[in-house]
Design a protein around this motif. Structure first.
Motif, PDB file in Angstrom:
ATOM      1  N   UNK A 193      29.327  47.165  54.840  1.00  0.00           N
ATOM      2  CA  UNK A 193      29.456  47.320  56.281  1.00  0.00           C
ATOM      3  C   UNK A 193      30.253  48.581  56.599  1.00  0.00           C
ATOM      4  N   UNK A 194      29.676  49.424  57.441  1.00  0.00           N
ATOM      5  CA  UNK A 194      30.333  50.654  57.838  1.00  0.00           C
ATOM      6  C   UNK A 194      30.279  51.767  56.807  1.00  0.00           C
ATOM      7  N   UNK A 195      29.711  51.513  55.628  1.00  0.00           N
ATOM      8  CA  UNK A 195      29.653  52.514  54.568  1.00  0.00           C
ATOM      9  C   UNK A 195      28.469  53.445  54.713  1.00  0.00           C
ATOM     10  N   UNK A 196      28.411  54.439  53.816  1.00  0.00           N
ATOM     11  CA  UNK A 196      27.331  55.431  53.860  1.00  0.00           C
ATOM     12  C   UNK A 196      27.007  55.887  52.445  1.00  0.00           C
ATOM     13  N   UNK A 197      25.708  55.962  52.107  1.00  0.00           N
ATOM     14  CA  UNK A 197      25.273  56.422  50.790  1.00  0.00           C
ATOM     15  C   UNK A 197      23.994  57.238  50.926  1.00  0.00           C
ATOM     16  N   UNK A 198      23.862  58.231  50.054  1.00  0.00           N
ATOM     17  CA  UNK A 198      22.601  58.953  49.883  1.00  0.00           C
ATOM     18  C   UNK A 198      22.192  58.778  48.432  1.00  0.00           C
ATOM     19  N   UNK A 199      21.087  58.078  48.208  1.00  0.00           N
ATOM     20  CA  UNK A 199      20.685  57.676  46.861  1.00  0.00           C
ATOM     21  C   UNK A 199      19.297  58.228  46.556  1.00  0.00           C
ATOM     22  N   UNK A 200      19.155  58.836  45.386  1.00  0.00           N
ATOM     23  CA  UNK A 200      17.840  59.207  44.864  1.00  0.00           C
ATOM     24  C   UNK A 200      17.352  58.064  43.977  1.00  0.00           C
ATOM     25  N   UNK A 201      16.267  57.430  44.369  1.00  0.00           N
ATOM     26  CA  UNK A 201      15.679  56.337  43.593  1.00  0.00           C
ATOM     27  C   UNK A 201      14.454  56.865  42.865  1.00  0.00           C
ATOM     28  N   UNK A 202      14.516  56.871  41.549  1.00  0.00           N
ATOM     29  CA  UNK A 202      13.400  57.353  40.729  1.00  0.00           C
ATOM     30  C   UNK A 202      12.670  56.158  40.116  1.00  0.00           C
ATOM     31  N   UNK A 203      11.373  56.056  40.363  1.00  0.00           N
ATOM     32  CA  UNK A 203      10.541  55.025  39.743  1.00  0.00           C
ATOM     33  C   UNK A 203       9.568  55.758  38.823  1.00  0.00           C
ATOM     34  N   UNK A 236      26.305  48.097  60.461  1.00  0.00           N
ATOM     35  CA  UNK A 236      26.691  49.460  60.814  1.00  0.00           C
ATOM     36  C   UNK A 236      26.651  50.454  59.671  1.00  0.00           C
ATOM     37  N   UNK A 237      26.104  50.073  58.524  1.00  0.00           N
ATOM     38  CA  UNK A 237      26.032  50.977  57.385  1.00  0.00           C
ATOM     39  C   UNK A 237      24.936  52.017  57.547  1.00  0.00           C
ATOM     40  N   UNK A 254      22.490  44.415  61.455  1.00  0.00           N
ATOM     41  CA  UNK A 254      22.614  44.880  62.836  1.00  0.00           C
ATOM     42  C   UNK A 254      23.360  46.219  62.890  1.00  0.00           C
ATOM     43  N   UNK A 255      22.795  47.160  63.637  1.00  0.00           N
ATOM     44  CA  UNK A 255      23.426  48.454  63.829  1.00  0.00           C
ATOM     45  C   UNK A 255      23.336  49.392  62.647  1.00  0.00           C
ATOM     46  N   UNK A 256      22.708  48.987  61.554  1.00  0.00           N
ATOM     47  CA  UNK A 256      22.578  49.854  60.380  1.00  0.00           C
ATOM     48  C   UNK A 256      21.478  50.892  60.605  1.00  0.00           C
ATOM     49  N   UNK A 257      21.604  52.014  59.906  1.00  0.00           N
ATOM     50  CA  UNK A 257      20.655  53.123  60.017  1.00  0.00           C
ATOM     51  C   UNK A 257      20.162  53.474  58.614  1.00  0.00           C
ATOM     52  N   UNK A 258      18.854  53.443  58.418  1.00  0.00           N
ATOM     53  CA  UNK A 258      18.254  53.752  57.117  1.00  0.00           C
ATOM     54  C   UNK A 258      17.138  54.765  57.308  1.00  0.00           C
TER      55      UNK A 258
END
Length: 342
Positions: free
Chosen positions: A74-84, A103-104, A130-134
């Motif tokens: 909650x409230x955190x932020x990450x930028x992740x490269x997912x390799x399949x 809110x993440x 709720x309130x999260x952004x992806x």
């Protein structure tokens, strides 16, 4: 019937085929007569870096199958490269669970990296609070001999924001499917895609969005370019459930066919069971504008360059909607390379 079940049982009768309405243009049962044995274990570190590695804070890789989880507190932020990653001639399945707390924020830079005549399935689940952004940006680089199916299921909470862009060059058979449970409640959804196909490559972009309650927003734009003997498939379904009033949903699919033997199959659908809604869809399939091509050639631009410029501009509308700046530049470079290389 499913690809995952067919891989587990090594039974091709479990594969979806043309008798299944939603798979009639991507017939796997008629193509795959024998499910390959399990893929050999593969260490992702033994493969080349992925297309988004340099843009992410961290890299998560799944190679020749396996499970992984990606979470944002909650409230955190990450930028992740997912390799399949898929290598070899075997069969394998991957599962990825993504959860973003209240809110993440998550930017998921997802790539499919294939080499060989594999049968691969990826199952992804997204739980967006709720309130999260992806923002999910997918670059599908499957092998021309590969058979690959990616199926994502997204569950949004009210007030969430989910944006997706899928870019693909296709495979022997490829399906990139996204199912979204839209809760209304001013949650916003963007589902975009582009397929650039040549040779005998096949790509199927299928989406289903179900608006379950009032005040939901969906925006969807898909563009395609096919040449040679390639085949593009777009299936987009937006369902507005009873009581999901004040839904605002727009869908567009537009494709260019650049050779006589190429094919595009499109099926946009709106299923509306509520009254007070604003919904629309559009679908066009055609060739390059000959007047624009003539004008470019009159200005001294060689015909191959002029065709590439026009098709690049056509697809560019999808790329420009990507929010992540560096990923947008990477996507634009990928589009340019594929179009000008062809």
């Amino acid at each position: 019937m499913s690809v995952a079940a067919a891989i587990r049982a090594r039974d091709p009768a479990e594969l979806p085929g043309k008798r299944d309405e939603d798979w009639r243009w991507t017939d796997l049962r008629g193509l795959v007569r024998e499910v390959p044995p399990p893929s050999e274990p593969l260490d992702p570190a033994a493969t080349a870096s992925g297309p988004f590695d340099a843009l992410a804070d961290e890299v998560v890789a799944v190679a020749n199958g396996g499970d992984t989880r990606i979470g944002v507190n909650a409230g955190g932020s990450r930028t992740v490269a997912l390799r399949i990653v898929s290598r070899g001639a075997g069969s394998h399945a991957a599962r990825v669970a993504v959860a973003v707390g209240l809110g993440g924020r998550l930017t998921l830079l997802e790539s499919y990296e294939g080499e060989g005549a594999y049968l691969a399935h990826a199952e992804l689940t997204f739980e967006i609070a709720e309130g999260a952004v992806v923002e999910r940006i997918v670059l599908a680089g499957d092998d021309a001999e590969g058979v690959s199916v990616s199926q994502a299921e997204v569950r949004l909470e009210p007030g969430a924001d989910f944006a997706q862009t899928v870019l693909t060059g296709g495979a022997r058979r490829q399906r990139l499917e996204t199912i979204v449970h839209h809760p209304g409640g001013h949650a916003e959804l963007r589902l975009d895609g582009a397929y650039l196909l040549d040779g005998k490559r096949h790509a199927d972009l299928t989406t289903v969005v179900t608006h379950e309650a009032v005040d939901g927003i969906t925006r969807q734009l898909t563009k395609g370019v096919v040449r040679d003997q390639a085949r593009g498939v777009f299936q987009g379904r937006i369902v507005v459930a009873q009581g999901a009033d004040r839904t605002d949903a727009r869908m567009g699919h537009h494709a260019l066919i650049l050779s006589d033997r190429a094919e595009v199959d499109a099926k946009p659908e709106l299923l509306i069971h509520a009254d007070d809604v604003s919904c629309a869809h559009g679908n066009t399939i055609g060739a390059l504008d000959e007047d624009a091509l003539f004008y470019a050639r009159q200005r001294g631009i060689p015909e191959p360059e002029a065709r590439a410029m026009l098709t690049e501009a056509f697809v560019g509308e999808v790329v420009e909607r990507i929010g992540h700046e560096a990923a947008r530049e990477q996507a634009a470079a990928w589009v340019s390379e594929r179009l000008r290389g062809a």
